[in-house]
Write an enzyme that holds these catalytic residues in place. Sequence first.
Site, PDB file in Angstrom:
ATOM      1  N   ASP A  13      26.645   7.949  13.300  1.00 11.06           N
ATOM      2  CA  ASP A  13      26.295   9.200  13.452  1.00 11.06           C
ATOM      3  C   ASP A  13      25.452   9.479  14.745  1.00 11.06           C
ATOM      4  O   ASP A  13      24.784  10.442  14.843  1.00 11.06           O
ATOM      5  CB  ASP A  13      25.903   9.990  12.351  1.00 11.06           C
ATOM      6  CG  ASP A  13      26.516   9.708  11.084  1.00 11.06           C
ATOM      7  OD1 ASP A  13      27.894   9.651  11.238  1.00 11.06           O
ATOM      8  OD2 ASP A  13      26.234   9.833   9.863  1.00 11.06           O
ATOM      9  N   LYS A  16      28.687   9.561  18.994  1.00 10.97           N
ATOM     10  CA  LYS A  16      29.614   8.703  19.581  1.00 10.97           C
ATOM     11  C   LYS A  16      31.006   9.416  19.973  1.00 10.97           C
ATOM     12  O   LYS A  16      31.475   9.545  21.088  1.00 10.97           O
ATOM     13  CB  LYS A  16      30.049   7.447  18.888  1.00 10.97           C
ATOM     14  CG  LYS A  16      28.869   6.658  18.766  1.00 10.97           C
ATOM     15  CD  LYS A  16      29.483   5.444  17.575  1.00 10.97           C
ATOM     16  CE  LYS A  16      29.679   5.657  16.095  1.00 10.97           C
ATOM     17  NZ  LYS A  16      28.577   6.283  15.463  1.00 10.97           N
ATOM     18  N   GLY A  40      33.040   9.232  10.849  1.00  8.12           N
ATOM     19  CA  GLY A  40      33.328  10.741  11.077  1.00  8.12           C
ATOM     20  C   GLY A  40      32.911  10.995  12.562  1.00  8.12           C
ATOM     21  O   GLY A  40      31.564  11.003  12.661  1.00  8.12           O
ATOM     22  N   HIS A  41      33.691  11.279  13.413  1.00  2.00           N
ATOM     23  CA  HIS A  41      33.406  11.421  14.904  1.00  2.00           C
ATOM     24  C   HIS A  41      33.626  12.745  15.232  1.00  2.00           C
ATOM     25  O   HIS A  41      34.962  13.310  15.273  1.00  2.00           O
ATOM     26  CB  HIS A  41      34.038  10.571  15.874  1.00  2.00           C
ATOM     27  CG  HIS A  41      33.639   9.140  15.689  1.00  2.00           C
ATOM     28  ND1 HIS A  41      34.035   8.123  16.326  1.00  2.00           N
ATOM     29  CD2 HIS A  41      32.928   8.450  14.774  1.00  2.00           C
ATOM     30  CE1 HIS A  41      33.697   6.935  15.743  1.00  2.00           C
ATOM     31  NE2 HIS A  41      32.654   7.255  14.798  1.00  2.00           N
ATOM     32  N   GLN A 221      30.491   3.408  13.370  1.00  2.00           N
ATOM     33  CA  GLN A 221      29.267   3.228  12.663  1.00  2.00           C
ATOM     34  C   GLN A 221      28.303   2.713  13.848  1.00  2.00           C
ATOM     35  O   GLN A 221      28.169   3.324  14.686  1.00  2.00           O
ATOM     36  CB  GLN A 221      29.319   1.908  11.542  1.00  2.00           C
ATOM     37  CG  GLN A 221      30.155   2.205  10.396  1.00  2.00           C
ATOM     38  CD  GLN A 221      31.553   2.311  10.487  1.00  2.00           C
ATOM     39  OE1 GLN A 221      32.085   1.405  11.083  1.00  2.00           O
ATOM     40  NE2 GLN A 221      32.198   3.180  10.354  1.00  2.00           N
TER      41      GLN A 221
HETATM   42  P1  GDP Z   1      29.386   9.983  15.418  1.00  3.08           P
HETATM   43  O1  GDP Z   1      29.685   9.322  14.043  1.00  3.08           O
HETATM   44  O2  GDP Z   1      28.456   9.065  16.249  1.00  3.08           O
HETATM   45  O3  GDP Z   1      30.641  10.436  16.452  1.00  3.08           O
HETATM   46  O4  GDP Z   1      28.291  11.165  15.101  1.00  3.08           O
HETATM   47  P2  GDP Z   1      28.853  12.610  14.023  1.00  3.08           P
HETATM   48  O5  GDP Z   1      29.950  13.239  14.650  1.00  3.08           O
HETATM   49  O6  GDP Z   1      28.946  11.850  12.935  1.00  3.08           O
HETATM   50  O7  GDP Z   1      27.291  13.207  13.982  1.00  3.08           O
HETATM   51  C1  GDP Z   1      26.786  13.693  15.283  1.00  3.08           C
HETATM   52  C2  GDP Z   1      26.395  15.104  14.804  1.00  3.08           C
HETATM   53  O8  GDP Z   1      25.569  15.778  15.941  1.00  3.08           O
HETATM   54  C3  GDP Z   1      27.683  15.956  14.831  1.00  3.08           C
HETATM   55  O9  GDP Z   1      27.742  17.064  14.008  1.00  3.08           O
HETATM   56  C4  GDP Z   1      27.923  16.451  16.494  1.00  3.08           C
HETATM   57  O10 GDP Z   1      28.587  17.814  16.719  1.00  3.08           O
HETATM   58  C5  GDP Z   1      26.183  16.743  16.722  1.00  3.08           C
HETATM   59  N1  GDP Z   1      25.922  16.412  18.074  1.00  3.08           N
HETATM   60  C6  GDP Z   1      25.928  15.619  19.086  1.00  3.08           C
HETATM   61  N2  GDP Z   1      25.242  15.724  20.001  1.00  3.08           N
HETATM   62  C7  GDP Z   1      24.256  16.605  19.817  1.00  3.08           C
HETATM   63  C8  GDP Z   1      23.226  17.118  20.321  1.00  3.08           C
HETATM   64  O11 GDP Z   1      22.956  16.287  21.436  1.00  3.08           O
HETATM   65  N3  GDP Z   1      22.391  17.971  19.961  1.00  3.08           N
HETATM   66  C9  GDP Z   1      22.840  18.698  18.548  1.00  3.08           C
HETATM   67  N4  GDP Z   1      22.028  19.682  18.166  1.00  3.08           N
HETATM   68  N5  GDP Z   1      23.944  18.095  17.682  1.00  3.08           N
HETATM   69  C10 GDP Z   1      24.509  16.974  18.601  1.00  3.08           C
HETATM   70  P1  IMO Z   2      30.345   6.869  12.376  1.00  2.00           P
HETATM   71  O1  IMO Z   2      31.475   6.163  12.797  1.00  2.00           O
HETATM   72  C1  IMO Z   2      27.168   6.611   9.242  1.00  2.00           C
HETATM   73  C2  IMO Z   2      27.513   3.819   5.804  1.00  2.00           C
HETATM   74  C3  IMO Z   2      27.674   4.450   4.509  1.00  2.00           C
HETATM   75  C4  IMO Z   2      27.064   3.291   3.521  1.00  2.00           C
HETATM   76  C5  IMO Z   2      27.398   1.945   4.511  1.00  2.00           C
HETATM   77  C6  IMO Z   2      28.457   1.385   3.858  1.00  2.00           C
HETATM   78  O2  IMO Z   2      30.694   7.998  11.845  1.00  2.00           O
HETATM   79  O3  IMO Z   2      28.831   6.554  12.631  1.00  2.00           O
HETATM   80  P2  IMO Z   2      31.215   1.872   3.816  1.00  2.00           P
HETATM   81  O4  IMO Z   2      31.894   3.098   3.682  1.00  2.00           O
HETATM   82  O5  IMO Z   2      31.483   1.473   5.358  1.00  2.00           O
HETATM   83  O6  IMO Z   2      31.437   0.656   2.884  1.00  2.00           O
HETATM   84  O7  IMO Z   2      29.631   2.212   3.761  1.00  2.00           O
HETATM   85  O8  IMO Z   2      27.564   2.267   5.801  1.00  2.00           O
HETATM   86  N1  IMO Z   2      28.346   4.296   6.908  1.00  2.00           N
HETATM   87  C7  IMO Z   2      28.013   5.216   7.900  1.00  2.00           C
HETATM   88  N2  IMO Z   2      27.064   5.801   8.090  1.00  2.00           N
HETATM   89  N3  IMO Z   2      28.104   6.799  10.205  1.00  2.00           N
HETATM   90  C8  IMO Z   2      29.194   6.061   9.749  1.00  2.00           C
HETATM   91  O9  IMO Z   2      30.188   6.228  10.686  1.00  2.00           O
HETATM   92  C9  IMO Z   2      29.283   4.983   8.564  1.00  2.00           C
HETATM   93  N4  IMO Z   2      30.237   4.513   8.111  1.00  2.00           N
HETATM   94  C10 IMO Z   2      29.825   3.768   7.000  1.00  2.00           C
HETATM   95  O10 IMO Z   2      26.844   5.585   4.399  1.00  2.00           O
HETATM   96  O11 IMO Z   2      25.446   3.390   3.895  1.00  2.00           O
HETATM   97 MG    MG Z   3      29.720  10.016  12.051  1.00  2.00          MG
END
Ligand code: GDP
Ligand code: IMO
Ligand code: MG
Length: 420
Positions: A13, A16, A40-41, A221
Amino acid sequence: MKVDILLGLQWGDEGKGKIVDFLAPKYTVVARFQGGPNAGHTLEFDGMKHVLHQIPSGIFRKSIANVIGNGVVLDPVIFQREIMALEDLQADPRQNLYISKKAQLILPTHRLLDAAYEKAKGKDKIGSTLKGIGPTYQDKIGRQGLRVGDIVMPDFNERYEALKNKHLEVLDFLKFDYELDEEKPFFAAIEFLRGFTLIDSEYFVNQKLKEGNSVLAEGAQGSLLDIDFGSYPFVTSSNTMVAGACTGLGIPPAVVGEVYGVFKAYCTRVGSGPFPTELHEATGEKLREVGHEFGATTGRPRRTGWLDLPALKYSVMINGVTQLFMMKADVLGHFDEIKVCTAYKLASGEITDKLSFEMMNEEVEPVYKSFKGWGVFADVPGSLDELPFELNNYIRYIEQETGVPVKLVSIGPDRTETIS
Ligand code: GDP
Ligand code: IMO
Ligand code: MG
Protein backbone atom coordinates in the site's frame (compact mmCIF):
# COMPACT_ATOMS: atom_id res chain seq x y z
CA MET A 1 15.63 -2.53 -24.12
CA LYS A 2 15.31 -3.12 -20.40
CA VAL A 3 12.65 -4.08 -17.87
CA ASP A 4 12.31 -1.46 -15.15
CA ILE A 5 10.86 -2.89 -11.96
CA LEU A 6 8.64 -0.98 -9.54
CA LEU A 7 8.40 -2.39 -6.02
CA GLY A 8 6.85 -1.54 -2.68
CA LEU A 9 9.59 -1.35 -0.06
CA GLN A 10 7.43 -1.63 3.08
CA TRP A 11 4.35 -3.71 3.97
CA GLY A 12 2.36 -2.89 0.83
CA ASP A 13 0.00 0.00 0.00
CA GLU A 14 2.90 2.39 -0.61
CA GLY A 15 1.16 3.93 -3.63
CA LYS A 16 2.47 1.63 -6.38
CA GLY A 17 -0.70 1.86 -8.47
CA LYS A 18 -0.60 5.64 -8.58
CA ILE A 19 3.02 5.64 -9.74
CA VAL A 20 2.65 2.88 -12.34
CA ASP A 21 -0.23 4.86 -13.86
CA PHE A 22 1.92 8.01 -13.75
CA LEU A 23 4.97 6.39 -15.38
CA ALA A 24 3.04 4.23 -17.85
CA PRO A 25 3.27 6.62 -20.85
CA LYS A 26 7.05 5.99 -20.90
CA TYR A 27 6.49 2.26 -21.48
CA THR A 28 5.07 -0.07 -24.14
CA VAL A 29 4.29 -2.90 -21.75
CA VAL A 30 3.18 -2.95 -18.09
CA ALA A 31 3.31 -6.39 -16.46
CA ARG A 32 2.24 -7.84 -13.11
CA PHE A 33 4.53 -10.67 -11.96
CA GLN A 34 3.24 -11.96 -8.60
CA GLY A 35 0.42 -11.76 -6.10
CA GLY A 36 -3.23 -11.67 -7.06
CA PRO A 37 -6.46 -10.19 -5.72
CA ASN A 38 -4.84 -9.58 -2.32
CA ALA A 39 -3.45 -6.43 -3.99
CA GLY A 40 -5.43 -3.19 -4.20
CA HIS A 41 -3.77 -0.53 -6.35
CA THR A 42 -5.50 2.85 -6.36
CA LEU A 43 -5.44 5.20 -9.36
CA GLU A 44 -6.88 8.72 -9.31
CA PHE A 45 -7.12 11.00 -12.32
CA ASP A 46 -9.65 13.30 -14.03
CA GLY A 47 -11.81 13.27 -10.89
CA MET A 48 -12.07 9.48 -10.93
CA LYS A 49 -10.80 6.98 -8.33
CA HIS A 50 -10.39 3.33 -9.28
CA VAL A 51 -8.90 0.34 -7.43
CA LEU A 52 -7.28 -2.45 -9.46
CA HIS A 53 -6.66 -5.88 -7.93
CA GLN A 54 -5.33 -8.23 -10.61
CA ILE A 55 -5.20 -6.04 -13.70
CA PRO A 56 -1.96 -4.08 -14.32
CA SER A 57 -2.14 -0.34 -13.63
CA GLY A 58 -1.36 0.60 -17.25
CA ILE A 59 -4.84 -0.55 -18.31
CA PHE A 60 -6.27 2.96 -18.74
CA ARG A 61 -3.61 3.81 -21.37
CA LYS A 62 -4.95 2.26 -24.58
CA SER A 63 -1.58 2.05 -26.37
CA ILE A 64 0.01 0.00 -23.58
CA ALA A 65 0.04 -3.80 -23.55
CA ASN A 66 -0.87 -4.97 -20.04
CA VAL A 67 0.37 -8.43 -19.10
CA ILE A 68 -0.68 -10.71 -16.24
CA GLY A 69 2.45 -12.84 -15.88
CA ASN A 70 2.94 -16.49 -14.96
CA GLY A 71 3.85 -15.59 -11.37
CA VAL A 72 0.37 -14.23 -10.66
CA VAL A 73 -2.47 -16.20 -9.03
CA LEU A 74 -5.71 -15.28 -10.80
CA ASP A 75 -9.24 -15.44 -9.43
CA PRO A 76 -11.57 -15.68 -12.46
CA VAL A 77 -14.60 -14.40 -10.54
CA ILE A 78 -12.82 -11.26 -9.36
CA PHE A 79 -11.29 -10.93 -12.84
CA GLN A 80 -14.73 -10.85 -14.47
CA ARG A 81 -15.92 -8.25 -11.97
CA GLU A 82 -12.84 -6.09 -12.56
CA ILE A 83 -13.16 -6.26 -16.34
CA MET A 84 -16.83 -5.29 -16.26
CA ALA A 85 -16.06 -2.30 -14.02
CA LEU A 86 -13.28 -1.23 -16.40
CA GLU A 87 -15.56 -1.50 -19.43
CA ASP A 88 -17.98 0.85 -17.67
CA LEU A 89 -15.11 3.34 -17.38
CA GLN A 90 -14.33 3.30 -21.11
CA ALA A 91 -11.17 1.22 -20.71
CA ASP A 92 -10.82 -1.47 -23.37
CA PRO A 93 -9.23 -4.49 -21.64
CA ARG A 94 -10.23 -6.87 -24.43
CA GLN A 95 -7.80 -4.97 -26.67
CA ASN A 96 -4.81 -4.36 -24.40
CA LEU A 97 -4.75 -7.14 -21.81
CA TYR A 98 -2.73 -10.36 -22.20
CA ILE A 99 -2.82 -13.22 -19.70
CA SER A 100 -0.17 -15.87 -19.19
CA LYS A 101 -1.41 -19.41 -19.69
CA LYS A 102 1.00 -20.37 -16.92
CA ALA A 103 -0.63 -18.16 -14.26
CA GLN A 104 -2.26 -20.24 -11.51
CA LEU A 105 -6.03 -20.27 -10.98
CA ILE A 106 -7.62 -19.49 -7.62
CA LEU A 107 -10.52 -21.90 -7.04
CA PRO A 108 -13.48 -21.25 -4.71
CA THR A 109 -12.08 -23.96 -2.42
CA HIS A 110 -8.72 -22.13 -2.19
CA ARG A 111 -10.59 -19.26 -0.60
CA LEU A 112 -12.32 -21.64 1.83
CA LEU A 113 -8.96 -23.18 2.73
CA ASP A 114 -7.51 -19.71 3.40
CA ALA A 115 -10.33 -19.06 5.88
CA ALA A 116 -9.98 -22.52 7.44
CA TYR A 117 -6.21 -22.15 7.97
CA GLU A 118 -6.63 -18.71 9.49
CA LYS A 119 -9.35 -19.97 11.83
CA ALA A 120 -7.16 -22.89 12.88
CA LYS A 121 -4.33 -20.47 13.75
CA GLY A 122 -6.57 -18.61 16.21
CA LYS A 123 -4.80 -15.63 17.77
CA ASP A 124 -1.68 -16.35 15.68
CA LYS A 125 -3.54 -15.71 12.42
CA ILE A 126 -1.66 -13.96 9.61
CA GLY A 127 -4.44 -11.48 8.93
CA SER A 128 -4.71 -12.73 5.35
CA THR A 129 -6.93 -10.91 2.87
CA LEU A 130 -8.72 -14.31 2.56
CA LYS A 131 -8.48 -14.25 -1.22
CA GLY A 132 -7.03 -17.78 -1.38
CA ILE A 133 -3.48 -16.61 -2.10
CA GLY A 134 -1.57 -18.93 0.28
CA PRO A 135 -3.46 -22.15 -0.63
CA THR A 136 -3.13 -21.42 -4.38
CA TYR A 137 0.64 -20.91 -4.16
CA GLN A 138 0.79 -24.04 -1.98
CA ASP A 139 -0.82 -26.06 -4.80
CA LYS A 140 1.53 -24.45 -7.33
CA ILE A 141 4.62 -25.49 -5.35
CA GLY A 142 2.97 -28.85 -4.55
CA ARG A 143 2.68 -29.35 -8.34
CA GLN A 144 -1.07 -29.90 -8.40
CA GLY A 145 -2.43 -26.44 -9.29
CA LEU A 146 -4.63 -25.58 -12.26
CA ARG A 147 -3.38 -22.93 -14.67
CA VAL A 148 -5.08 -20.46 -16.97
CA GLY A 149 -4.03 -22.52 -20.04
CA ASP A 150 -5.84 -25.54 -18.62
CA ILE A 151 -9.26 -23.90 -19.08
CA VAL A 152 -9.30 -24.71 -22.81
CA MET A 153 -8.27 -28.34 -22.31
CA PRO A 154 -10.93 -31.08 -22.66
CA ASP A 155 -10.20 -32.51 -19.20
CA PHE A 156 -10.46 -29.18 -17.32
CA ASN A 157 -13.70 -30.04 -15.49
CA GLU A 158 -12.36 -33.43 -14.44
CA ARG A 159 -9.14 -31.91 -13.09
CA TYR A 160 -11.12 -29.21 -11.31
CA GLU A 161 -13.27 -31.86 -9.59
CA ALA A 162 -10.20 -33.86 -8.53
CA LEU A 163 -8.47 -30.84 -6.97
CA LYS A 164 -11.70 -29.59 -5.39
CA ASN A 165 -12.26 -32.99 -3.77
CA LYS A 166 -8.76 -32.93 -2.28
CA HIS A 167 -9.53 -29.50 -0.83
CA LEU A 168 -12.86 -30.69 0.60
CA GLU A 169 -11.06 -33.53 2.40
CA VAL A 170 -8.76 -31.00 4.07
CA LEU A 171 -11.71 -28.78 5.01
CA ASP A 172 -13.47 -31.78 6.56
CA PHE A 173 -10.30 -32.77 8.40
CA LEU A 174 -10.11 -29.23 9.83
CA LYS A 175 -13.81 -29.50 10.76
CA PHE A 176 -14.40 -26.22 8.96
CA ASP A 177 -18.01 -25.21 8.36
CA TYR A 178 -18.46 -24.12 4.76
CA GLU A 179 -20.88 -23.66 1.93
CA LEU A 180 -19.55 -24.18 -1.55
CA ASP A 181 -21.88 -21.75 -3.30
CA GLU A 182 -19.36 -20.12 -5.63
CA GLU A 183 -19.03 -22.89 -8.21
CA LYS A 184 -21.66 -21.53 -10.61
CA PRO A 185 -20.13 -18.03 -10.79
CA PHE A 186 -16.69 -19.69 -11.04
CA PHE A 187 -17.61 -21.64 -14.17
CA ALA A 188 -19.34 -18.60 -15.66
CA ALA A 189 -16.14 -16.63 -15.03
CA ILE A 190 -14.02 -19.39 -16.61
CA GLU A 191 -16.18 -19.10 -19.75
CA PHE A 192 -15.69 -15.31 -19.63
CA LEU A 193 -11.90 -15.75 -19.27
CA ARG A 194 -11.81 -17.99 -22.38
CA GLY A 195 -12.74 -14.89 -24.41
CA PHE A 196 -9.45 -13.11 -23.54
CA THR A 197 -6.01 -13.25 -25.13
CA LEU A 198 -4.21 -16.10 -23.37
CA ILE A 199 -0.52 -16.19 -24.21
CA ASP A 200 2.91 -17.60 -23.40
CA SER A 201 3.84 -14.31 -21.76
CA GLU A 202 7.56 -15.10 -21.47
CA TYR A 203 7.75 -15.09 -25.30
CA PHE A 204 5.59 -11.98 -25.52
CA VAL A 205 7.69 -9.94 -23.07
CA ASN A 206 11.08 -11.06 -24.40
CA GLN A 207 9.97 -10.43 -28.00
CA LYS A 208 8.81 -6.91 -27.06
CA LEU A 209 12.24 -6.25 -25.53
CA LYS A 210 14.01 -7.61 -28.61
CA GLU A 211 11.99 -5.22 -30.77
CA GLY A 212 13.24 -2.28 -28.71
CA ASN A 213 10.22 -1.75 -26.45
CA SER A 214 10.41 -0.75 -22.80
CA VAL A 215 8.68 -2.79 -20.11
CA LEU A 216 7.58 -1.78 -16.62
CA ALA A 217 7.11 -4.61 -14.12
CA GLU A 218 4.55 -3.74 -11.43
CA GLY A 219 5.12 -5.33 -8.05
CA ALA A 220 2.33 -6.09 -5.61
CA GLN A 221 2.58 -6.09 -1.79
CA GLY A 222 5.96 -4.99 -0.44
CA SER A 223 9.42 -6.33 0.39
CA LEU A 224 8.63 -6.73 4.09
CA LEU A 225 5.85 -9.15 3.09
CA ASP A 226 8.23 -11.23 0.91
CA ILE A 227 7.95 -14.99 1.56
CA ASP A 228 11.73 -15.28 2.12
CA PHE A 229 12.76 -11.90 3.51
CA GLY A 230 9.61 -10.54 5.15
CA SER A 231 8.58 -10.90 8.78
CA TYR A 232 7.85 -14.63 8.37
CA PRO A 233 5.31 -16.17 8.96
CA PHE A 234 3.41 -12.84 8.77
CA VAL A 235 4.00 -12.49 5.04
CA THR A 236 2.31 -13.21 1.76
CA SER A 237 3.13 -16.35 -0.25
CA SER A 238 5.17 -14.93 -3.13
CA ASN A 239 8.52 -13.27 -3.75
CA THR A 240 7.57 -9.62 -3.76
CA MET A 241 11.19 -8.56 -4.27
CA VAL A 242 13.08 -7.79 -7.46
CA ALA A 243 13.92 -11.44 -8.20
CA GLY A 244 10.19 -12.22 -8.31
CA ALA A 245 9.97 -10.25 -11.55
CA CYS A 246 12.43 -12.66 -13.23
CA THR A 247 10.58 -15.82 -12.21
CA GLY A 248 7.15 -14.21 -12.56
CA LEU A 249 7.71 -13.03 -16.13
CA GLY A 250 10.44 -15.30 -17.49
CA ILE A 251 13.06 -12.59 -17.97
CA PRO A 252 16.80 -12.91 -17.31
CA PRO A 253 18.39 -10.70 -14.59
CA ALA A 254 20.60 -9.09 -17.25
CA VAL A 255 17.60 -7.27 -18.80
CA VAL A 256 16.66 -5.56 -15.51
CA GLY A 257 17.13 -1.80 -15.82
CA GLU A 258 16.01 0.64 -13.14
CA VAL A 259 14.63 -0.66 -9.85
CA TYR A 260 12.14 1.88 -8.54
CA GLY A 261 11.51 1.60 -4.80
CA VAL A 262 8.23 3.12 -3.65
CA PHE A 263 7.87 3.99 0.04
CA LYS A 264 5.55 6.05 2.20
CA ALA A 265 7.16 8.90 4.17
CA TYR A 266 5.89 6.94 7.20
CA CYS A 267 4.82 3.28 7.61
CA THR A 268 1.58 1.32 7.52
CA ARG A 269 0.75 -2.34 7.83
CA VAL A 270 -2.50 -4.34 7.53
CA GLY A 271 -2.73 -7.74 9.16
CA SER A 272 -0.67 -9.20 11.98
CA GLY A 273 3.08 -9.28 12.57
CA PRO A 274 5.91 -7.14 13.91
CA PHE A 275 5.84 -3.38 13.32
CA PRO A 276 8.58 -1.76 15.46
CA THR A 277 7.55 1.89 14.87
CA GLU A 278 3.81 1.34 15.30
CA LEU A 279 2.01 4.22 17.03
CA HIS A 280 -0.91 3.20 19.16
CA GLU A 281 -2.43 6.41 20.42
CA ALA A 282 -3.37 9.88 19.18
CA THR A 283 -0.45 10.24 16.75
CA GLY A 284 -1.17 6.87 15.14
CA GLU A 285 -4.85 7.73 14.89
CA LYS A 286 -4.01 11.10 13.31
CA LEU A 287 -1.79 9.41 10.70
CA ARG A 288 -4.64 7.02 9.88
CA GLU A 289 -7.21 9.81 9.62
CA VAL A 290 -5.10 12.30 7.62
CA GLY A 291 -3.61 9.58 5.40
CA HIS A 292 -6.98 7.79 4.90
CA GLU A 293 -5.25 4.60 5.91
CA PHE A 294 -7.94 2.01 5.28
CA GLY A 295 -7.27 -1.06 3.11
CA ALA A 296 -8.06 -0.74 -0.62
CA THR A 297 -8.96 -4.46 -0.78
CA THR A 298 -10.52 -5.25 2.59
CA GLY A 299 -11.37 -1.80 4.01
CA ARG A 300 -9.55 -2.76 7.24
CA PRO A 301 -7.95 0.12 9.19
CA ARG A 302 -4.20 0.11 8.55
CA ARG A 303 -1.79 0.14 11.46
CA THR A 304 0.37 3.30 11.31
CA GLY A 305 3.80 4.37 12.51
CA TRP A 306 6.90 6.46 11.80
CA LEU A 307 9.33 5.71 8.98
CA ASP A 308 11.51 2.69 9.77
CA LEU A 309 14.90 3.42 8.21
CA PRO A 310 16.68 0.12 9.01
CA ALA A 311 13.76 -1.69 7.30
CA LEU A 312 13.95 0.68 4.32
CA LYS A 313 17.70 0.11 4.01
CA TYR A 314 17.10 -3.64 4.14
CA SER A 315 14.60 -3.42 1.27
CA VAL A 316 16.99 -1.22 -0.72
CA MET A 317 19.74 -3.82 -0.19
CA ILE A 318 17.84 -6.96 -1.22
CA ASN A 319 16.35 -5.24 -4.28
CA GLY A 320 19.27 -3.16 -5.54
CA VAL A 321 16.99 -0.12 -5.68
CA THR A 322 18.33 2.55 -8.07
CA GLN A 323 15.70 5.27 -7.51
CA LEU A 324 13.48 6.01 -4.53
CA PHE A 325 9.95 7.41 -4.85
CA MET A 326 8.57 8.94 -1.66
CA MET A 327 4.79 8.95 -1.24
CA LYS A 328 2.35 10.79 1.01
CA ALA A 329 4.69 13.64 1.99
CA ASP A 330 1.53 15.77 2.31
CA VAL A 331 0.28 13.61 5.19
CA LEU A 332 3.38 14.21 7.34
CA GLY A 333 2.96 17.92 6.58
CA HIS A 334 0.19 17.90 9.20
CA PHE A 335 2.71 17.16 11.99
CA ASP A 336 4.98 19.69 13.75
CA GLU A 337 7.46 17.01 14.79
CA ILE A 338 8.24 14.00 12.63
CA LYS A 339 10.26 11.01 13.83
CA VAL A 340 12.37 8.49 11.95
CA CYS A 341 13.56 5.21 13.45
CA THR A 342 17.32 4.95 12.89
CA ALA A 343 18.05 1.76 14.86
CA TYR A 344 16.51 -0.82 17.18
CA LYS A 345 17.31 -1.49 20.81
CA LEU A 346 17.16 -5.24 21.46
CA ALA A 347 16.11 -6.86 24.75
CA SER A 348 19.83 -7.46 25.49
CA GLY A 349 20.43 -3.69 25.31
CA GLU A 350 22.33 -4.00 22.02
CA ILE A 351 21.59 -1.28 19.45
CA THR A 352 21.41 -2.50 15.86
CA ASP A 353 20.16 -1.42 12.46
CA LYS A 354 20.06 -4.98 11.09
CA LEU A 355 16.90 -6.98 10.44
CA SER A 356 18.50 -10.21 11.62
CA PHE A 357 16.58 -13.44 12.19
CA GLU A 358 16.69 -12.79 15.93
CA MET A 359 15.62 -9.14 15.61
CA MET A 360 12.56 -10.13 13.58
CA ASN A 361 11.53 -12.53 16.33
CA GLU A 362 11.67 -10.29 19.39
CA GLU A 363 10.11 -7.09 20.68
CA VAL A 364 12.45 -4.21 19.89
CA GLU A 365 12.45 -0.59 20.93
CA PRO A 366 12.96 1.94 18.14
CA VAL A 367 15.65 4.61 18.46
CA TYR A 368 14.31 7.85 16.96
CA LYS A 369 15.69 10.99 15.33
CA SER A 370 13.37 14.02 15.15
CA PHE A 371 12.67 16.31 12.21
CA LYS A 372 10.73 19.54 11.96
CA GLY A 373 7.48 19.41 9.97
CA TRP A 374 7.09 21.22 6.63
CA GLY A 375 3.43 22.26 6.79
CA VAL A 376 0.64 21.61 4.34
CA PHE A 377 0.95 22.30 0.62
CA ALA A 378 -1.03 25.17 -0.86
CA ASP A 379 -0.20 23.95 -4.38
CA VAL A 380 1.98 21.40 -6.16
CA PRO A 381 5.62 22.54 -6.40
CA GLY A 382 6.83 22.58 -10.02
CA SER A 383 10.01 20.59 -9.35
CA LEU A 384 11.99 18.79 -6.66
CA ASP A 385 14.13 21.95 -6.29
CA GLU A 386 11.07 23.85 -5.06
CA LEU A 387 10.22 21.62 -2.08
CA PRO A 388 9.95 23.22 1.39
CA PHE A 389 13.27 23.45 3.26
CA GLU A 390 12.27 21.01 6.03
CA LEU A 391 10.98 18.41 3.55
CA ASN A 392 14.21 18.73 1.64
CA ASN A 393 16.14 18.04 4.88
CA TYR A 394 14.05 14.93 5.49
CA ILE A 395 14.72 13.68 1.95
CA ARG A 396 18.47 14.45 2.08
CA TYR A 397 18.72 12.41 5.29
CA ILE A 398 16.96 9.41 3.70
CA GLU A 399 19.19 9.67 0.62
CA GLN A 400 22.31 9.82 2.74
CA GLU A 401 21.28 6.82 4.83
CA THR A 402 20.12 4.62 1.95
CA GLY A 403 22.68 5.79 -0.61
CA VAL A 404 19.89 6.08 -3.22
CA PRO A 405 18.48 9.30 -4.72
CA VAL A 406 14.84 10.26 -4.17
CA LYS A 407 13.69 10.97 -7.72
CA LEU A 408 9.97 11.44 -7.17
CA VAL A 409 7.86 12.89 -4.37
CA SER A 410 4.09 12.45 -4.19
CA ILE A 411 1.93 14.93 -2.28
CA GLY A 412 -1.59 13.70 -3.00
CA PRO A 413 -3.50 10.78 -4.52
CA ASP A 414 -4.11 12.41 -7.91
CA ARG A 415 -1.87 11.76 -10.93
CA THR A 416 -1.08 15.48 -11.04
CA GLU A 417 0.08 15.66 -7.41
CA THR A 418 3.43 14.19 -8.35
CA ILE A 419 6.79 15.96 -8.41
CA SER A 420 9.72 14.47 -10.35
P1 GDP B 1 -0.69 0.36 -3.59
O1 GDP B 1 -1.28 -0.93 -3.14
O2 GDP B 1 0.79 0.43 -3.33
O3 GDP B 1 -1.01 0.69 -5.02
O4 GDP B 1 -1.34 1.51 -2.68
P2 GDP B 1 -2.91 1.62 -2.26
O5 GDP B 1 -3.68 2.08 -3.43
O6 GDP B 1 -3.36 0.39 -1.58
O7 GDP B 1 -2.82 2.72 -1.12
C1 GDP B 1 -2.29 3.97 -1.34
C2 GDP B 1 -3.37 5.00 -0.98
O8 GDP B 1 -2.78 6.28 -0.85
C3 GDP B 1 -4.42 5.15 -2.05
O9 GDP B 1 -5.63 5.49 -1.45
C4 GDP B 1 -3.89 6.31 -2.89
O10 GDP B 1 -4.92 7.01 -3.57
C5 GDP B 1 -3.28 7.17 -1.82
N1 GDP B 1 -2.11 7.98 -2.22
C6 GDP B 1 -1.12 7.67 -3.08
N2 GDP B 1 -0.17 8.62 -3.08
C7 GDP B 1 -0.57 9.56 -2.19
C8 GDP B 1 -0.01 10.78 -1.72
O11 GDP B 1 1.08 11.18 -2.10
N3 GDP B 1 -0.72 11.47 -0.78
C9 GDP B 1 -1.93 11.04 -0.31
N4 GDP B 1 -2.54 11.79 0.61
N5 GDP B 1 -2.48 9.90 -0.73
C10 GDP B 1 -1.81 9.16 -1.65
P1 IMO C 1 -0.80 -4.17 -2.29
O1 IMO C 1 -0.33 -4.73 -3.61
C1 IMO C 1 -0.96 -4.55 2.04
C2 IMO C 1 -0.99 -8.62 3.69
C3 IMO C 1 -2.24 -9.08 4.39
C4 IMO C 1 -1.65 -10.05 5.39
C5 IMO C 1 -0.53 -10.72 4.61
C6 IMO C 1 -0.90 -12.02 3.96
O2 IMO C 1 -2.09 -3.47 -2.37
O3 IMO C 1 0.28 -3.39 -1.65
P2 IMO C 1 -2.43 -12.76 1.90
O4 IMO C 1 -3.84 -12.39 1.54
O5 IMO C 1 -1.43 -12.40 0.87
O6 IMO C 1 -2.32 -14.17 2.36
O7 IMO C 1 -2.11 -11.87 3.22
O8 IMO C 1 -0.16 -9.78 3.61
N1 IMO C 1 -1.17 -8.14 2.31
C7 IMO C 1 -1.13 -6.84 1.95
N2 IMO C 1 -0.99 -5.73 2.71
N3 IMO C 1 -1.03 -4.46 0.70
C8 IMO C 1 -1.16 -5.56 -0.08
O9 IMO C 1 -1.10 -5.50 -1.42
C9 IMO C 1 -1.25 -6.83 0.55
N4 IMO C 1 -1.39 -8.08 0.11
C10 IMO C 1 -1.34 -8.87 1.19
O10 IMO C 1 -2.89 -8.01 5.02
O11 IMO C 1 -1.07 -9.35 6.47
MG1 MG D 1 -2.81 -1.61 -1.88
